[in-house]
Design a protein around this motif. Structure first.
Motif, mmCIF file in Angstrom:
data_model
loop_
_atom_site.group_PDB
_atom_site.id
_atom_site.type_symbol
_atom_site.label_atom_id
_atom_site.label_comp_id
_atom_site.label_asym_id
_atom_site.label_seq_id
_atom_site.Cartn_x
_atom_site.Cartn_y
_atom_site.Cartn_z
ATOM 1 N N GLU A 180 -4.688 4.760 -0.613
ATOM 2 C CA GLU A 180 -4.588 5.325 -1.985
ATOM 3 C C GLU A 180 -4.154 6.783 -1.816
ATOM 4 O O GLU A 180 -3.581 7.062 -2.663
ATOM 5 C CB GLU A 180 -5.927 5.171 -2.610
ATOM 6 C CG GLU A 180 -6.405 3.659 -3.094
ATOM 7 C CD GLU A 180 -5.131 3.112 -4.045
ATOM 8 O OE1 GLU A 180 -4.577 3.736 -5.128
ATOM 9 O OE2 GLU A 180 -4.698 2.140 -3.495
ATOM 10 N N ARG A 181 -4.876 7.619 -0.853
ATOM 11 C CA ARG A 181 -4.290 8.886 -0.946
ATOM 12 C C ARG A 181 -2.804 9.102 -0.564
ATOM 13 O O ARG A 181 -2.159 10.021 -1.157
ATOM 14 C CB ARG A 181 -5.309 9.537 0.165
ATOM 15 C CG ARG A 181 -6.546 9.666 -0.237
ATOM 16 C CD ARG A 181 -7.306 10.589 0.951
ATOM 17 N NE ARG A 181 -6.875 11.963 0.916
ATOM 18 C CZ ARG A 181 -7.544 12.540 1.725
ATOM 19 N NH1 ARG A 181 -8.354 12.661 2.405
ATOM 20 N NH2 ARG A 181 -7.191 14.129 1.629
ATOM 21 N N LEU A 182 -2.422 8.175 0.204
ATOM 22 C CA LEU A 182 -0.762 8.075 0.731
ATOM 23 C C LEU A 182 0.018 7.536 -0.447
ATOM 24 O O LEU A 182 1.093 8.183 -0.706
ATOM 25 C CB LEU A 182 -0.614 7.208 1.873
ATOM 26 C CG LEU A 182 -1.140 7.559 3.199
ATOM 27 C CD1 LEU A 182 -1.307 6.715 4.245
ATOM 28 C CD2 LEU A 182 -0.404 9.076 3.583
ATOM 29 N N ARG A 183 -0.475 6.653 -1.371
ATOM 30 C CA ARG A 183 0.194 6.399 -2.470
ATOM 31 C C ARG A 183 0.313 7.489 -3.408
ATOM 32 O O ARG A 183 1.422 7.663 -4.008
ATOM 33 C CB ARG A 183 -0.544 5.207 -3.393
ATOM 34 C CG ARG A 183 -0.560 3.810 -2.597
ATOM 35 C CD ARG A 183 -1.142 2.770 -3.594
ATOM 36 N NE ARG A 183 -1.141 1.506 -2.952
ATOM 37 C CZ ARG A 183 -0.357 0.562 -2.980
ATOM 38 N NH1 ARG A 183 0.802 0.795 -3.380
ATOM 39 N NH2 ARG A 183 -0.484 -0.447 -2.327
ATOM 40 N N GLY A 184 -0.584 8.288 -3.439
ATOM 41 C CA GLY A 184 -0.506 9.652 -4.327
ATOM 42 C C GLY A 184 0.423 10.520 -3.777
ATOM 43 O O GLY A 184 1.080 11.449 -4.537
ATOM 44 N N LEU A 185 0.901 10.367 -2.596
ATOM 45 C CA LEU A 185 1.902 11.330 -2.045
ATOM 46 C C LEU A 185 3.276 10.520 -1.725
ATOM 47 O O LEU A 185 4.303 11.191 -1.403
ATOM 48 C CB LEU A 185 1.532 11.564 -0.453
ATOM 49 C CG LEU A 185 0.317 12.475 -0.394
ATOM 50 C CD1 LEU A 185 -0.507 12.283 1.156
ATOM 51 C CD2 LEU A 185 0.397 13.916 -0.731
ATOM 52 N N GLY A 186 3.293 9.460 -2.316
ATOM 53 C CA GLY A 186 4.682 8.799 -2.353
ATOM 54 C C GLY A 186 4.851 7.375 -1.936
ATOM 55 O O GLY A 186 5.831 6.818 -1.986
#
Length: 320
Positions: A180-186
């Motif tokens: 989820e954190r990586l989704r927030g980065l793109g």
């Protein structure tokens, strides 16, 4: 001054705090009082002893990038550098120190709005991510898989691929929370470490940027689309099997490509130009740096334990 050296190859406990005489810059060098020291994956590989065959010896001081204030310059270096805040590449080591030496051509002034901590989180990883994608001949609209998305190189690759117009940006990582954190980065798709994911994950990838390597690397060749390219930009998981090329040959008719990439092969002027632009972007909030934790230099052992355990999302930064 205080420094951290590898007293014995192997576990993180082989690192030790030592006292050294304060260094003096030679011709073409600067002396930097460090304010932030980046802990990289290559530091842990060197510490393990896996690269002893390449000339690394016990007693080596790890650390390839620092940020701080220039306090002295050697012969032939413009004295106006003294007192300036800079990022510096120290090479394959020499960074886990209170006072670092760097060649003047490997330092870069920091924008007013960029902290030393952010600089060492972005400085090397951003350049590797940029030129790694370039080495893979990435084009807008192509699908990209970042293998090892939670480290500093992976995080920057995710952002740059998304900014570059990737049709999809998939990541492998170890937990849903990290995903989820990586989704927030793109990132658009989150896979587990084996490369498996949800039903909406792309069937194949035009580009794979691999930070991990290791025993499982060959299995990812089958995930490449025809004319797909994999570029290994790191080997934090160790070396791949000696016969890994057999997987490529087995898919001969797909015209797959594999390459390694090291930023050492990029001209200094090109690295400087990209790094300058990325520092500006980060200072304006257009690139995000992710700092896992700040630790005192004396706790380098703790930092390496966390790296070995796979606990780090982003970068650990040591502070003298």
């Amino acid at each position: 001054m205080k420094a951290v050296a590898i007293q014995a190859f192997g576990d993180p406990e082989g690192l030790a705090v030592i006292d050294l005489p304060a260094p003096a810059p030679a011709g073409g060098q600067v002396l930097i009082t460090t304010e932030a020291i980046g802990v990289g994956g290559v530091d842990t590989v060197i510490r393990s002893g896996a690269l002893a065959a390449y000339g690394f010896r016990e007693g080596h001081i790890p650390g390839g990038e620092v940020a701080g204030i220039v306090t002295a310059v050697g012969d032939g270096v413009d004295a106006s550098w003294i007192g300036r805040r800079v990022w510096a590449f120290t090479g394959t080591g020499g960074g886990y120190v209170e006072q670092a030496i760097a060649p003047v051509e490997e330092i870069l002034p920091l924008p007013a709005d960029l902290s030393p901590v952010d600089a060492v989180t972005l400085g090397s990883s951003g350049v590797v991510a940029h030129f790694g994608l370039s080495h893979a001949h990435f084009s807008p609209g192509e699908s990209v898989l970042v293998r090892g998305g939670a480290g500093s190189i992976g995080i920057m690759t995710v952002q740059l691929a998304a900014r570059g117009g990737a049709g999809a940006v998939a990541v492998t990582t170890s937990s849903a929370e990290r995903g989820e954190r990586l989704r927030g980065l793109g990132a658009t798709h989150v896979l587990d470490r084996s490369g498996e994911g949800g039903e909406d994950a792309p069937g194949g990838y035009d580009v794979i940027i691999d930070v991990v390597a290791g025993a499982d690397m060959p299995s990812f060749f089958t995930r490449l689309n025809p004319n797909g390219r994999m570029v290994a930009v790191g080997a934090v998981g160790g070396q791949p099997p000696a016969d890994f090329g057999a997987k490529l040959m087995a898919d001969f008719q797909k015209s797959l490509s594999f390459a390694t990439f090291s930023a050492a092969t990029v001209a200094e002027a090109d690295r400087r130009a990209v790094r300058t632009a990325q520092f500006a972007d980060a200072s304006h909030g257009e690139l995000r740096t992710v700092v896992h934790e700040l630790l005192p230099l004396e706790q380098a052992v703790t930092a390496h334990r966390k790296m070995d355990a796979g606990e780090v999302f982003g970068r650990i930064v040591l502070t003298p």
